[in-house]
Design a protein around this motif. Sequence first.
Motif, PDB file in Angstrom:
ATOM      1  N   ALA A   7       0.810  -1.219   0.000  1.00 30.98           N
ATOM      2  CA  ALA A   7       0.000   0.000   0.000  1.00 30.98           C
ATOM      3  C   ALA A   7       0.842   1.266   0.000  1.00 30.98           C
ATOM      4  O   ALA A   7       0.520   2.232  -0.670  1.00 30.98           O
ATOM      5  CB  ALA A   7      -0.950   0.006   1.194  1.00 30.98           C
ATOM      6  N   ARG A   8       1.910   1.303   0.761  1.00 32.45           N
ATOM      7  CA  ARG A   8       2.745   2.504   0.884  1.00 32.45           C
ATOM      8  C   ARG A   8       4.215   2.115   0.828  1.00 32.45           C
ATOM      9  O   ARG A   8       4.903   2.096   1.854  1.00 32.45           O
ATOM     10  CB  ARG A   8       2.424   3.221   2.188  1.00 32.45           C
ATOM     11  N   PRO A   9       4.727   1.810  -0.361  1.00 32.71           N
ATOM     12  CA  PRO A   9       6.104   1.324  -0.446  1.00 32.71           C
ATOM     13  C   PRO A   9       7.142   2.321   0.051  1.00 32.71           C
ATOM     14  O   PRO A   9       8.123   1.938   0.656  1.00 32.71           O
ATOM     15  CB  PRO A   9       6.292   1.003  -1.927  1.00 32.71           C
ATOM     16  N   SER A  10       6.935   3.632  -0.177  1.00 35.46           N
ATOM     17  CA  SER A  10       7.948   4.588   0.269  1.00 35.46           C
ATOM     18  C   SER A  10       8.062   4.597   1.782  1.00 35.46           C
ATOM     19  O   SER A  10       9.152   4.706   2.332  1.00 35.46           O
ATOM     20  CB  SER A  10       7.649   5.991  -0.259  1.00 35.46           C
ATOM     21  N   ALA A  11       6.940   4.455   2.483  1.00 33.75           N
ATOM     22  CA  ALA A  11       6.979   4.408   3.942  1.00 33.75           C
ATOM     23  C   ALA A  11       7.698   3.144   4.405  1.00 33.75           C
ATOM     24  O   ALA A  11       8.458   3.179   5.373  1.00 33.75           O
ATOM     25  CB  ALA A  11       5.572   4.472   4.510  1.00 33.75           C
ATOM     26  N   CYS A  12       7.477   2.067   3.716  1.00 28.48           N
ATOM     27  CA  CYS A  12       8.139   0.813   4.055  1.00 28.48           C
ATOM     28  C   CYS A  12       9.651   0.947   3.871  1.00 28.48           C
ATOM     29  O   CYS A  12      10.423   0.617   4.761  1.00 28.48           O
ATOM     30  CB  CYS A  12       7.596  -0.315   3.192  1.00 28.48           C
ATOM     31  N   TYR A  13      10.069   1.450   2.726  1.00 30.84           N
ATOM     32  CA  TYR A  13      11.498   1.608   2.457  1.00 30.84           C
ATOM     33  C   TYR A  13      12.140   2.581   3.433  1.00 30.84           C
ATOM     34  O   TYR A  13      13.291   2.411   3.819  1.00 30.84           O
ATOM     35  CB  TYR A  13      11.735   2.074   1.023  1.00 30.84           C
ATOM     36  N   ALA A  14      11.400   3.594   3.831  1.00 28.85           N
ATOM     37  CA  ALA A  14      11.938   4.589   4.764  1.00 28.85           C
ATOM     38  C   ALA A  14      12.319   3.940   6.086  1.00 28.85           C
ATOM     39  O   ALA A  14      13.266   4.375   6.735  1.00 28.85           O
ATOM     40  CB  ALA A  14      10.921   5.708   4.993  1.00 28.85           C
ATOM     41  N   HIS A  15      11.606   2.918   6.475  1.00 22.06           N
ATOM     42  CA  HIS A  15      11.896   2.240   7.737  1.00 22.06           C
ATOM     43  C   HIS A  15      12.900   1.101   7.560  1.00 22.06           C
ATOM     44  O   HIS A  15      13.502   0.664   8.538  1.00 22.06           O
ATOM     45  CB  HIS A  15      10.605   1.727   8.374  1.00 22.06           C
ATOM     46  N   GLN A  16      13.104   0.650   6.330  1.00 22.81           N
ATOM     47  CA  GLN A  16      14.033  -0.451   6.081  1.00 22.81           C
ATOM     48  C   GLN A  16      15.464   0.023   5.844  1.00 22.81           C
ATOM     49  O   GLN A  16      16.400  -0.683   6.187  1.00 22.81           O
ATOM     50  CB  GLN A  16      13.580  -1.275   4.881  1.00 22.81           C
ATOM     51  N   ILE A  17      15.632   1.198   5.283  1.00 22.78           N
ATOM     52  CA  ILE A  17      16.963   1.687   4.963  1.00 22.78           C
ATOM     53  C   ILE A  17      17.717   1.997   6.266  1.00 22.78           C
ATOM     54  O   ILE A  17      17.126   2.480   7.233  1.00 22.78           O
ATOM     55  CB  ILE A  17      16.899   2.915   4.030  1.00 22.78           C
TER      56      ILE A  17
END
Length: 112
Positions: A7-17
Amino acid sequence: MESRCPARPSACYAHQITDHELGVLLDCEWRSRITAAWLIGISRREQFRERLGTMLLASELVYAGQGYCFALARLGAEQDAEILTAYLDHYLPRDDCQYDPALGTRRPPAHR
């Protein structure tokens, strides 16, 4: 393969990086810096506040500052407002800049 964050890939990546990876991006050209700043803002990583403030006030690269402004606004603390205010206090009165250092937009000619 199903994405863990469809649903919100940028939010996911923001927490994974990682913080290290964000630091590497902040050492690159303006596009990478904008990306890093947005990811910092989305994930609200306060540990980058001082670095972003220093980079914003230095305004070394056109366009990068828009990411720094977003991240600082997203952090939303009084310290962030002070950094943004310091930026505005320094750059708004200047008539020697043909562009806004943070946004990279051309300024209209000064009326005299």
